[in-house]
Structures are given as structure tokens and as C-alpha cells.
Design a protein around this motif. Structure first.
Motif, mmCIF file in Angstrom:
data_model
loop_
_atom_site.group_PDB
_atom_site.id
_atom_site.type_symbol
_atom_site.label_atom_id
_atom_site.label_comp_id
_atom_site.label_asym_id
_atom_site.label_seq_id
_atom_site.Cartn_x
_atom_site.Cartn_y
_atom_site.Cartn_z
ATOM 1 N N SER A 170 0.913 -1.359 -0.136
ATOM 2 C CA SER A 170 0.446 0.260 -0.234
ATOM 3 C C SER A 170 1.309 1.044 -0.408
ATOM 4 N N SER A 171 1.151 2.685 -1.174
ATOM 5 C CA SER A 171 1.224 3.613 -0.779
ATOM 6 C C SER A 171 0.654 4.937 -1.498
ATOM 7 N N PHE A 172 1.559 5.963 -0.805
ATOM 8 C CA PHE A 172 1.292 6.976 -0.886
ATOM 9 C C PHE A 172 0.786 7.274 -2.078
ATOM 10 N N ASP A 173 1.296 6.906 -2.869
ATOM 11 C CA ASP A 173 0.260 6.982 -4.719
ATOM 12 C C ASP A 173 -1.323 7.202 -4.888
ATOM 13 N N HIS A 174 -1.495 6.567 -3.385
ATOM 14 C CA HIS A 174 -3.146 5.723 -3.597
ATOM 15 C C HIS A 174 -3.625 4.646 -4.022
ATOM 16 N N ASN A 175 -2.225 3.550 -4.236
ATOM 17 C CA ASN A 175 -2.749 2.278 -4.639
ATOM 18 C C ASN A 175 -2.012 1.304 -4.420
ATOM 19 N N ILE A 176 -3.321 0.269 -4.150
ATOM 20 C CA ILE A 176 -2.872 -1.274 -3.298
ATOM 21 C C ILE A 176 -2.386 -2.264 -4.234
ATOM 22 N N LYS A 177 -1.430 -3.138 -4.078
ATOM 23 C CA LYS A 177 -0.834 -3.715 -5.315
ATOM 24 C C LYS A 177 -0.992 -5.128 -4.803
ATOM 25 N N MET A 178 -1.507 -6.449 -5.382
ATOM 26 C CA MET A 178 -1.248 -7.590 -5.026
ATOM 27 C C MET A 178 0.024 -8.313 -6.032
ATOM 28 N N TRP A 179 1.237 -9.053 -5.235
ATOM 29 C CA TRP A 179 2.292 -9.773 -6.312
ATOM 30 C C TRP A 179 2.046 -10.936 -5.381
ATOM 31 N N ASP A 180 2.657 -11.815 -6.637
ATOM 32 C CA ASP A 180 3.118 -13.470 -6.140
ATOM 33 C C ASP A 180 4.446 -13.951 -6.446
ATOM 34 N N LEU A 181 4.780 -14.033 -5.506
ATOM 35 C CA LEU A 181 6.948 -14.731 -5.674
ATOM 36 C C LEU A 181 6.824 -15.914 -6.418
ATOM 37 N N ARG A 182 5.762 -16.248 -6.817
ATOM 38 C CA ARG A 182 5.898 -17.510 -7.959
ATOM 39 C C ARG A 182 5.983 -17.087 -9.358
ATOM 40 N N THR A 183 5.839 -15.814 -9.794
ATOM 41 C CA THR A 183 5.662 -15.333 -10.392
ATOM 42 C C THR A 183 6.831 -14.398 -10.840
ATOM 43 N N LYS A 184 7.146 -13.625 -12.707
ATOM 44 C CA LYS A 184 8.416 -12.530 -11.812
ATOM 45 C C LYS A 184 7.401 -11.405 -11.606
ATOM 46 N N LEU A 185 8.267 -10.307 -11.009
ATOM 47 C CA LEU A 185 7.382 -9.618 -10.436
ATOM 48 C C LEU A 185 8.013 -7.981 -11.090
ATOM 49 N N ILE A 186 7.187 -7.535 -12.710
ATOM 50 C CA ILE A 186 7.108 -6.637 -12.432
ATOM 51 C C ILE A 186 6.372 -5.197 -12.660
ATOM 52 N N ASN A 187 6.143 -3.776 -12.760
ATOM 53 C CA ASN A 187 5.348 -3.451 -12.507
ATOM 54 C C ASN A 187 4.422 -4.120 -13.193
ATOM 55 N N PRO A 188 2.841 -3.699 -12.906
ATOM 56 C CA PRO A 188 1.240 -3.973 -13.344
ATOM 57 C C PRO A 188 1.370 -3.403 -14.911
ATOM 58 N N SER A 189 0.775 -3.807 -15.843
ATOM 59 C CA SER A 189 0.477 -3.481 -16.900
ATOM 60 C C SER A 189 -0.409 -2.547 -16.949
ATOM 61 N N VAL A 190 -0.114 -2.200 -18.368
ATOM 62 C CA VAL A 190 -0.338 -1.617 -18.900
ATOM 63 C C VAL A 190 -1.160 -1.525 -20.510
ATOM 64 N N ASP A 191 -1.799 -0.216 -21.066
ATOM 65 C CA ASP A 191 -2.769 -0.506 -22.652
ATOM 66 C C ASP A 191 -2.691 -1.867 -23.055
ATOM 67 N N ASN A 192 -4.136 -2.387 -22.183
ATOM 68 C CA ASN A 192 -4.433 -3.124 -22.668
ATOM 69 C C ASN A 192 -4.316 -5.125 -22.976
ATOM 70 N N GLU A 193 -2.898 -4.737 -22.019
ATOM 71 C CA GLU A 193 -2.035 -5.790 -21.478
ATOM 72 C C GLU A 193 -3.030 -6.811 -20.565
ATOM 73 N N VAL A 194 -3.677 -7.975 -20.931
ATOM 74 C CA VAL A 194 -4.448 -8.000 -19.925
ATOM 75 C C VAL A 194 -4.722 -9.951 -20.025
ATOM 76 N N LYS A 195 -4.385 -10.734 -18.398
ATOM 77 C CA LYS A 195 -4.422 -12.055 -18.919
ATOM 78 C C LYS A 195 -5.201 -12.637 -17.815
#
Length: 291
Positions: A170-195
Motif C-alpha cells: 500500500s503506497s502514498f500514491d493511493h494504490n494497493i497492489k498484490m504480488w505473487d512470488l511464484r511469478t516474475k514481479l514486474i510493474n503492473p500491465s498497462v495499455d490493454n495487456e490483459v491476462k
């Protein structure tokens, strides 16, 4: 949920009957507990989920570092981490309650948050920065170090209660992000990259064929409809909501948004599926809420 909310009358569009309430009480008493002293069964849902995550049999007696509740992790504002055992008292120090082990931890600068995962073998740290580190609790070795996870400093980071591989920031940028150590951690997708990912191991189940716009600011949001047969997706730089099949990834329909007059367009900032309608209607836009 039924046992916790005795006045709940309807769940998932089905009326709750007497049989449902009795069954809910049995499930609650078997898999959940308020206090360990009132435990009625040898296995709780936490131990069952842990065995499933690690692939071990439920009869294996796994003793974690904190299995007796005597160990604790302490983080200091100078960035240092210490592992303590409350049973190892220091008789020569009258104001000391416990002694530190010899496990060496690499300092984490600007430390403000410390958390241990569900299996008591990893420590998650964050601080007034955009970085996160994960340590092996028995050796002190730093297993992962991630930077720039948010646009602003992270306020707090926590592991999941039941899955040792999932954690949330949880960040001061007003976003909450969930991460999974079983996958490669990268920045969340943008621009219609939906998986669509498999929850059991993080593998990609479906990649949706949606053309990108070329903008790094085209933030994309996707949600399941009620019933999980359909996925709706929209982006903040586009005036269209896409409806896709959750099983095949096929795009079923594009719904274009317009304002009160034909020349004004509405861009998608958030999406929600109607909680009372299982499917969307081909004739109208009533099953989706966009803002």
C-alpha cells in the motif's frame, strides 16, 4: 459468511435456509477457531492450505521456527532487523525481556514495516521508499529485493494470511497492489495487456488479444462479471468496454461509451459487474457499471 452474519437472508441470489445455517456452523467449528485453547480439530484451514501450497501430505509434522510462539522479529528505525526468542532471558540485564539470535540480516534503510509470512520462513520489509525486501527467516539471507514498486513511497507491506507466496503493498500514491512470488514481479500491465492467471501456481491461462494504443498512460482495468463466465475490460484513454469469454479469451462484444451529446466521449476509469445479474445483456448495457 453465513455463520458470521446470522441475519443474512440471501447469498449469491439464493435464499438461506435452516439447513444452510446448520451446515455453516459445522464448517465454521471445523475449519476456523477464535482461540487456540478452544480448538476442536487437529488441523485448521491454515495448515490445510499450507500443505496444499508446499505439496506435502497433511500427516507431515512440520515444525516452523515460530511453532511454539516464542520467536518474534523486530525492526528498528535504523534499518536493522533482529530475531528474538522470548524464552532466552538475559539474567544480567534487568530491563531485558529476551535475547537476540545470531542470525545476521542485511539492513533495510528507512524501515517502517515488518511482516512474517504464513509459514514462518520469510520476512517482508518495506519503508519510506519504493523498495521491498524479503529475507529467509532462518539464515537472514535476502531472497528478493524489489525497487520502484510504486510511484510514491510504500506505507505498509503485508503477506497473505494463508498463502506464503502472496503479499500486498500500500503506497502514498493511493494504490494497493498484490504480488505473487511464484511469478516474475514486474510493474503492473498497462495499455490493454490483459491476462488471466491460474491462482494455484500463477501460470498464464489466457492472454486476451486486445490491440495496444502505444500509450504508457493507458491504464487498463479488468473484472469478472457475476458468474465468472465473462470478463469486462476498459482503459482510461479509450471510450470502449470490451466483453470477453473467460474460458476461451474470445472477444464477444465492444461497447462504445458516449456522453449526453454525440461529440462527447466517456473514458473508462473503473468497472464493476452487476452483483445481481450473472450475464450481460446483448441488447443493452444494464449488466455493467462504468465510471
Amino acid at each position: 459468511m453465513i455463520a458470521s452474519l446470522p441475519r443474512l437472508g440471501v447469498l449469491d441470489n439464493c435464499r438461506i435456509g435452516k439447513v444452510d445455517r446448520e451446515r455453516a456452523k459445522i464448517v465454521l467449528s471445523r475449519f476456523y477457531e477464535l482461540l487456540s485453547s478452544t480448538r476442536q480439530h487437529k488441523e485448521s484451514i491454515t495448515s490445510v492450505l499450507h500443505m496444499r501450497e508446499t505439496g506435502k501430505s497433511s500427516v507431515v509434522n512440520r515444525r516452523s521456527l515460530n511453532s511454539k510462539g516464542t520467536s518474534l522479529v523486530v525492526g528498528y528505525d535504523n534499518g536493522s532487523l533482529r530475531l528474538y526468542d522470548i524464552n532466552d532471558t538475559l539474567p544480567e540485564a534487568t530491563n531485558a525481556c529476551c535475547s537476540s539470535t545470531t542470525v545476521p540480516f542485511v539492513d533495510f534503510h528507512h524501515l517502517t514495516s515488518v511482516h512474517v509470512n504464513a509459514t514462518d520462513d520469510q520476512i517482508l520489509t518495506s519503508g519510506y521508499s519504493k523498495k521491498v525486501a524479503i529475507y529467509d527467516i532462518s539464515t537472514g539471507k535476502r531472497l528478493h529485493f524489489f525497487s520502484d514498486m510504486h510511484k510514491e513511497p510504500i506505507n505498509v507491506a503485508k503477506f497473505s494470511h494463508h498463502s506464503p507466496s502472496l503479499f500486498v503493498t500500500s503506497s502514498f500514491d493511493h494504490n494497493i497492489k498484490m504480488w505473487d512470488l511464484r511469478t516474475k514481479l514486474i510493474n503492473p500491465s498497462v495499455d490493454n495487456e490483459v491476462k488471466q492467471l491460474l491462482a494455484v501456481d500463477g501460470r498464464v491461462h489466457t492472454k486476451f488479444d486486445i490491440a495496444p494504443t502505444g500509450s504508457a498512460q493507458n491504464y487498463t482495468r479488468s473484472y469478472y462479471m457475476n458468474g465468472r463466465d465473462y470478463i469486462i475490460s476498459g482503459s482510461c484513454d479509450e471510450h470502449v468496454v470490451r466483453v470477453c469469454c473467460a474460458q476461451t479469451g474470445r472477444r464477444l462484444r465492444d461497447i462504445y461509451l458516449e456522453g449526453q451529446n454525440a461529440r462527447s466521449l466517456m473514458f473508462v476509469q473503473s468497472l464493476r459487474g452487476d452483483p445481481f445479474r450473472v450475464t450481460f445483456s446483448h441488447g443493452d448495457f444494464g449488466g455493467i457499471r462504468a465510471a
